[in-house]
Write a protein that holds these residues in place. Structure first.
Motif, PDB file in Angstrom:
ATOM      1  N   PHE A  13       8.996  12.339   8.486  1.00 14.26           N
ATOM      2  CA  PHE A  13       7.580  12.147   8.207  1.00 14.26           C
ATOM      3  C   PHE A  13       6.737  12.832   9.283  1.00 14.26           C
ATOM      4  N   ALA A  14       5.503  13.174   8.916  1.00 19.68           N
ATOM      5  CA  ALA A  14       4.516  13.567   9.914  1.00 19.68           C
ATOM      6  C   ALA A  14       3.660  12.343  10.233  1.00 19.68           C
ATOM      7  N   PHE A  72       1.893   9.749   7.721  1.00 16.75           N
ATOM      8  CA  PHE A  72       1.431   8.385   7.968  1.00 16.75           C
ATOM      9  C   PHE A  72       0.333   8.415   9.024  1.00 16.75           C
ATOM     10  N   GLU A  73      -0.812   7.845   8.662  1.00 15.83           N
ATOM     11  CA  GLU A  73      -1.983   7.833   9.553  1.00 15.83           C
ATOM     12  C   GLU A  73      -2.190   6.440  10.149  1.00 15.83           C
ATOM     13  N   PHE A  74      -2.499   6.405  11.433  1.00 12.51           N
ATOM     14  CA  PHE A  74      -3.003   5.174  12.032  1.00 12.51           C
ATOM     15  C   PHE A  74      -4.300   5.515  12.748  1.00 12.51           C
ATOM     16  N   SER A 119      -0.855  11.583   2.329  1.00 15.84           N
ATOM     17  CA  SER A 119      -1.142  10.897   3.583  1.00 15.84           C
ATOM     18  C   SER A 119      -1.457   9.432   3.308  1.00 15.84           C
ATOM     19  N   ILE A 120      -0.728   8.545   3.979  1.00 16.57           N
ATOM     20  CA  ILE A 120      -0.836   7.107   3.758  1.00 16.57           C
ATOM     21  C   ILE A 120      -1.244   6.437   5.070  1.00 16.57           C
ATOM     22  N   ASN A 121      -2.264   5.602   5.007  1.00 20.95           N
ATOM     23  CA  ASN A 121      -2.660   4.827   6.188  1.00 20.95           C
ATOM     24  C   ASN A 121      -1.719   3.647   6.364  1.00 20.95           C
ATOM     25  N   CYS A 140       0.821  -1.206   0.000  1.00 19.40           N
ATOM     26  CA  CYS A 140       0.000   0.000   0.000  1.00 19.40           C
ATOM     27  C   CYS A 140       0.857   1.259   0.000  1.00 19.40           C
ATOM     28  N   ARG A 141       1.930   1.250   0.743  1.00 23.06           N
ATOM     29  CA  ARG A 141       2.815   2.423   0.793  1.00 23.06           C
ATOM     30  C   ARG A 141       3.404   2.699  -0.590  1.00 23.06           C
TER      31      ARG A 141
END
Length: 230
Positions: free
Chosen positions: A129-130, A103-105, A69-71, A48-49
């Motif tokens: 990264f943020a 990067f979102e979690f 923004s990537i989960n 996915c990344r």
């Protein structure tokens, strides 16, 4: 991948595009996520990344100032340093600056170890990264998670956004979070905005960054334009 803009309502520009998993013909995320298992979680997270960066570049994100923004799945990261190498190589191959990656979690995901998540966040931030926590207010940990993990961004869950223009209790919660995020130098994003009234209420409460169908539906392998300005 599909991409949905996160809008800066002060400037009516796109702050970032969130990459959202889709099937090969544009099918919804659950058609894909339902196939993720313990055995393939790591490979799925890594793929996915790579796919998010590749597809965003093909769609023209390099021609904008927007971030990507990537989960990610914290439980798929066995080593923060080792598991980020493919992402870094992919960003380098496409000349996409790491500081433009978020990067979102989600706080809904069951965490195997808070210490492990803390190590991931620290490693990602050290790289440049943020890190964002998604669906804030929907999970069981709530303010405990916010207090422990120093994320750069917080995304207010859509259930707190829904009907906020007429709901004093939701307005009070949002107002308190605006103050809290300001004190902690954390960017607050409201997601799931569907009506002009919700967008204006959130703007008036001091939330600058918005995401939702009001502004744009996710574009399959494309970067959609912002549909409205407040």
């Amino acid at each position: 991948m599909a991409f949905q803009p996160i809008v800066d309502v002060e400037t009516s520009t796109t702050f970032a595009y969130e990459a959202l998993v889709r099937g090969p013909e544009g099918q919804g995320a659950m058609s894909v996520l339902g196939q993720v298992t313990e055995a393939n979680r790591y490979g799925f997270d890594q793929a996915c990344r790579v796919k998010a960066i590749e597809t965003a570049m093909a769609a023209g994100i390099a021609d904008t100032d927007a971030r990507l923004s990537i989960n990610f799945l914290p439980n798929a990261v066995y080593s923060p340093v080792a598991c980020i190498q493919l992402t870094l190589r992919t960003a380098e191959r496409y000349a996409f600056p790491p500081e433009r990656l978020i990067f979102e979690f989600t706080e809904n995901e069951q965490m195997a170890s808070p210490d492990h998540l803390e190590a991931i966040i620290a490693t990602y931030r050290d790289i440049g990264f943020a890190v964002a926590v998604d669906d804030f207010g929907a999970g069981h940990s709530g303010l405990d998670l916010f207090a422990r993990f120093p994320t750069d961004l917080v995304k207010l869950d859509r259930e707190l956004v829904r009907g906020i223009d007429t709901d004093r209790r939701r307005q009070a919660v949002a107002r308190a979070l605006v103050g809290l995020c300001a004190d902690l130098d954390t960017v607050l994003i409201a997601e799931g905005i569907e009506t002009l009234e919700e967008g204006r209420a959130l703007r008036d409460l001091g939330i600058r960054y918005h995401q939702g169908f009001l502004y744009a539906r996710p574009g399959f392998e494309s970067l959609p334009e912002i549909a409205v300005a407040l």
